[in-house]
Design a protein around this motif. Structure first.
Motif, mmCIF file in Angstrom:
data_model
loop_
_atom_site.group_PDB
_atom_site.id
_atom_site.type_symbol
_atom_site.label_atom_id
_atom_site.label_comp_id
_atom_site.label_asym_id
_atom_site.label_seq_id
_atom_site.Cartn_x
_atom_site.Cartn_y
_atom_site.Cartn_z
ATOM 1 N N ARG A 154 0.841 -1.192 0.000
ATOM 2 C CA ARG A 154 0.000 0.000 0.000
ATOM 3 C C ARG A 154 0.882 1.250 0.000
ATOM 4 O O ARG A 154 1.916 1.285 0.666
ATOM 5 C CB ARG A 154 -0.927 0.029 1.219
ATOM 6 C CG ARG A 154 -1.854 -1.175 1.335
ATOM 7 C CD ARG A 154 -2.652 -1.127 2.635
ATOM 8 N NE ARG A 154 -3.345 -2.379 2.883
ATOM 9 C CZ ARG A 154 -4.587 -2.634 2.503
ATOM 10 N NH1 ARG A 154 -5.278 -1.694 1.861
ATOM 11 N NH2 ARG A 154 -5.160 -3.789 2.774
ATOM 12 N N THR A 155 0.436 2.265 -0.712
ATOM 13 C CA THR A 155 1.165 3.543 -0.731
ATOM 14 C C THR A 155 1.149 4.172 0.650
ATOM 15 O O THR A 155 2.168 4.636 1.169
ATOM 16 C CB THR A 155 0.538 4.510 -1.759
ATOM 17 O OG1 THR A 155 0.515 3.877 -3.027
ATOM 18 C CG2 THR A 155 1.340 5.792 -1.832
ATOM 19 N N LYS A 156 -0.029 4.170 1.243
ATOM 20 C CA LYS A 156 -0.187 4.676 2.610
ATOM 21 C C LYS A 156 -0.535 3.504 3.513
ATOM 22 O O LYS A 156 -1.566 2.868 3.351
ATOM 23 C CB LYS A 156 -1.289 5.732 2.666
ATOM 24 C CG LYS A 156 -1.479 6.330 4.047
ATOM 25 C CD LYS A 156 -2.627 7.330 4.057
ATOM 26 C CE LYS A 156 -2.865 7.884 5.461
ATOM 27 N NZ LYS A 156 -4.021 8.816 5.488
ATOM 28 N N LYS A 157 0.348 3.225 4.460
ATOM 29 C CA LYS A 157 0.131 2.080 5.341
ATOM 30 C C LYS A 157 -0.704 2.473 6.558
ATOM 31 O O LYS A 157 -0.266 3.301 7.371
ATOM 32 C CB LYS A 157 1.472 1.514 5.810
ATOM 33 C CG LYS A 157 2.329 0.946 4.690
ATOM 34 C CD LYS A 157 3.605 0.346 5.250
ATOM 35 C CE LYS A 157 4.438 -0.273 4.144
ATOM 36 N NZ LYS A 157 5.673 -0.896 4.666
ATOM 37 N N PRO A 158 -1.896 1.900 6.716
ATOM 38 C CA PRO A 158 -2.693 2.187 7.914
ATOM 39 C C PRO A 158 -1.929 1.782 9.178
ATOM 40 O O PRO A 158 -1.266 0.742 9.211
ATOM 41 C CB PRO A 158 -3.933 1.309 7.719
ATOM 42 C CG PRO A 158 -4.032 1.118 6.245
ATOM 43 C CD PRO A 158 -2.620 1.034 5.762
ATOM 44 N N LYS A 159 -2.026 2.618 10.200
ATOM 45 C CA LYS A 159 -1.345 2.346 11.475
ATOM 46 C C LYS A 159 -2.228 1.449 12.338
ATOM 47 O O LYS A 159 -3.406 1.762 12.554
ATOM 48 C CB LYS A 159 -1.044 3.650 12.193
ATOM 49 C CG LYS A 159 -0.070 4.562 11.443
ATOM 50 C CD LYS A 159 0.110 5.899 12.144
ATOM 51 C CE LYS A 159 -1.179 6.719 12.114
ATOM 52 N NZ LYS A 159 -1.011 8.050 12.765
ATOM 53 N N VAL A 160 -1.641 0.357 12.820
ATOM 54 C CA VAL A 160 -2.416 -0.640 13.571
ATOM 55 C C VAL A 160 -1.782 -0.897 14.938
ATOM 56 O O VAL A 160 -0.588 -1.200 15.032
ATOM 57 C CB VAL A 160 -2.510 -1.971 12.797
ATOM 58 C CG1 VAL A 160 -3.386 -2.965 13.561
ATOM 59 C CG2 VAL A 160 -3.061 -1.743 11.385
ATOM 60 N N LEU A 161 -2.592 -0.778 15.963
ATOM 61 C CA LEU A 161 -2.190 -1.124 17.330
ATOM 62 C C LEU A 161 -2.783 -2.485 17.653
ATOM 63 O O LEU A 161 -3.988 -2.691 17.503
ATOM 64 C CB LEU A 161 -2.710 -0.076 18.320
ATOM 65 C CG LEU A 161 -2.543 -0.392 19.817
ATOM 66 C CD1 LEU A 161 -1.065 -0.422 20.201
ATOM 67 C CD2 LEU A 161 -3.303 0.633 20.657
ATOM 68 N N ILE A 162 -1.939 -3.427 18.075
ATOM 69 C CA ILE A 162 -2.409 -4.780 18.418
ATOM 70 C C ILE A 162 -2.217 -5.001 19.914
ATOM 71 O O ILE A 162 -1.095 -4.912 20.433
ATOM 72 C CB ILE A 162 -1.639 -5.852 17.640
ATOM 73 C CG1 ILE A 162 -1.598 -5.523 16.148
ATOM 74 C CG2 ILE A 162 -2.299 -7.221 17.843
ATOM 75 C CD1 ILE A 162 -0.688 -6.446 15.354
ATOM 76 N N LEU A 163 -3.311 -5.298 20.591
ATOM 77 C CA LEU A 163 -3.272 -5.510 22.035
ATOM 78 C C LEU A 163 -3.718 -6.942 22.369
ATOM 79 O O LEU A 163 -4.654 -7.459 21.765
ATOM 80 C CB LEU A 163 -4.197 -4.523 22.750
ATOM 81 C CG LEU A 163 -3.932 -3.035 22.503
ATOM 82 C CD1 LEU A 163 -5.018 -2.202 23.173
ATOM 83 C CD2 LEU A 163 -2.555 -2.642 23.032
ATOM 84 N N MET A 164 -3.036 -7.559 23.314
ATOM 85 C CA MET A 164 -3.448 -8.880 23.794
ATOM 86 C C MET A 164 -3.912 -8.755 25.236
ATOM 87 O O MET A 164 -3.127 -8.412 26.125
ATOM 88 C CB MET A 164 -2.310 -9.897 23.689
ATOM 89 C CG MET A 164 -2.730 -11.288 24.151
ATOM 90 S SD MET A 164 -1.488 -12.568 23.780
ATOM 91 C CE MET A 164 -0.221 -12.145 24.988
ATOM 92 N N GLY A 165 -5.184 -9.003 25.453
ATOM 93 C CA GLY A 165 -5.752 -8.899 26.788
ATOM 94 C C GLY A 165 -5.514 -10.146 27.615
ATOM 95 O O GLY A 165 -5.517 -11.264 27.104
#
Length: 283
Positions: A154-165
């Motif tokens: 992707r030209t613009k990479k979406p920012k992703v936060l991954i959390l493990m509860g």
């Protein structure tokens, strides 16, 4: 001369046929125990005989093929009595869980083999390894083909936060080298607010606020109802309630059997879902 070549060819075919039959007989006689559902699923796809399997959990169940076999618990509660009673030749363990099994199996002089499911690439390597070891190359190739995923740029990479509860209300940030982080990268996203060196770290609210993720994936590793409730409470507080992902409703709660901290055969399903989430932000 031509007759001699034919004779040698026939002898060669007989030799290889006998060798393959002997290898299959040895495989069928080998007492194998698996200790996670993910490992068990692979053995089922490769059509291999097992002597013992892990116990079901609330979210993950052993396939019907092996349901009548002895259950040996799991890493949280190992049933050593049943496992040892099977007298296995080899016990297969997730490489992340070897500490729970290694010393006891060594004491009992039982061979332990670890399989690395840290990410998609290692999942493929593990399937290939088992296919070659147990003469199931064709089944392994088909399985790998069935779970093949195509990376996206992707030209613009979406920012992703991954959390493990975790049970109790706490949670950890997962980096790009974890299984889910790897899938996010392959789908064209950028994992944020995570350590570059440690797979799991305590969240930094300052870093999360600074990176302001477009998407948040919240994984419930265990006790999904309680973990989801804890996440919801936390996300009503600052800085979480002001994140772009929250404002635009791009927060997703996931759990087993499709999602887990380590790779499994649901990888294609998980990847497609993550890709759709990123597509919504990218468009």
């Amino acid at each position: 001369m031509f007759l001699v070549i034919i004779v040698f060819a026939i002898i060669g075919l007989i030799f290889f046929s006998q060798r393959n039959n002997l290898k299959k007989q040895q495989t069928n006689k080998t007492k194998i125990v698996t200790t996670t559902v993910a490992i068990t699923d692979i053995f089922a796809k490769l059509n291999l005989k097992l002597a013992g399997v892990p116990s079901d959990s609330s979210s993950q169940k052993v396939v019907n093929k092996y349901r009548k076999l002895p259950r040996v618990g799991n890493h949280v509660s190992i049933n050593w009595e049943k496992l040892i009673a099977i007298k296995p030749d080899v016990v297969y363990v997730d490489s992340e869980l070897t500490d729970e099994y290694e010393s006891k199996l060594k004491e009992q002089k039982i061979t332990m083999k670890s399989l690395n499911f840290q990410n998609y690439a290692n999942l493929i390597k593990s399937i290939n390894y088992l296919g070659k070891k147990y003469d199931r190359q064709k089944q392994a190739e088909k399985l790998i083909s069935d779970i093949k995923i195509k990376s996206i740029k992707r030209t613009k990479k979406p920012k992703v936060l991954i959390l493990m509860g975790m049970p109790g209300g706490s949670f950890l940030v997962m980096n790009s080298k974890t299984y889910l982080g790897d899938l996010v990268k392959r789908a064209g996203g950028k994992v944020v607010a995570a350590s570059k060196s440690s797979l799991y770290t305590t969240p930094s609210t300052e870093e999360i606020e600074k990176t302001d993720p477009d998407i948040v994936i919240r994984l419930a590793h265990a006790m999904p109802k309680q973990v989801k409730a804890a996440f919801q409470t936390t996300f009503q507080q600052s800085p979480y309630n002001s994140l772009t992902a929250v404002k635009k409703h791009h927060v997703y709660d996931v759990q087993a059997p499709v999602y887990s901290p380590t790779a499994n055969l649901k990888v294609k399903q998980a990847y497609r879902q993550i890709k759709r989430w990123l597509d919504q932000v990218d468009n």
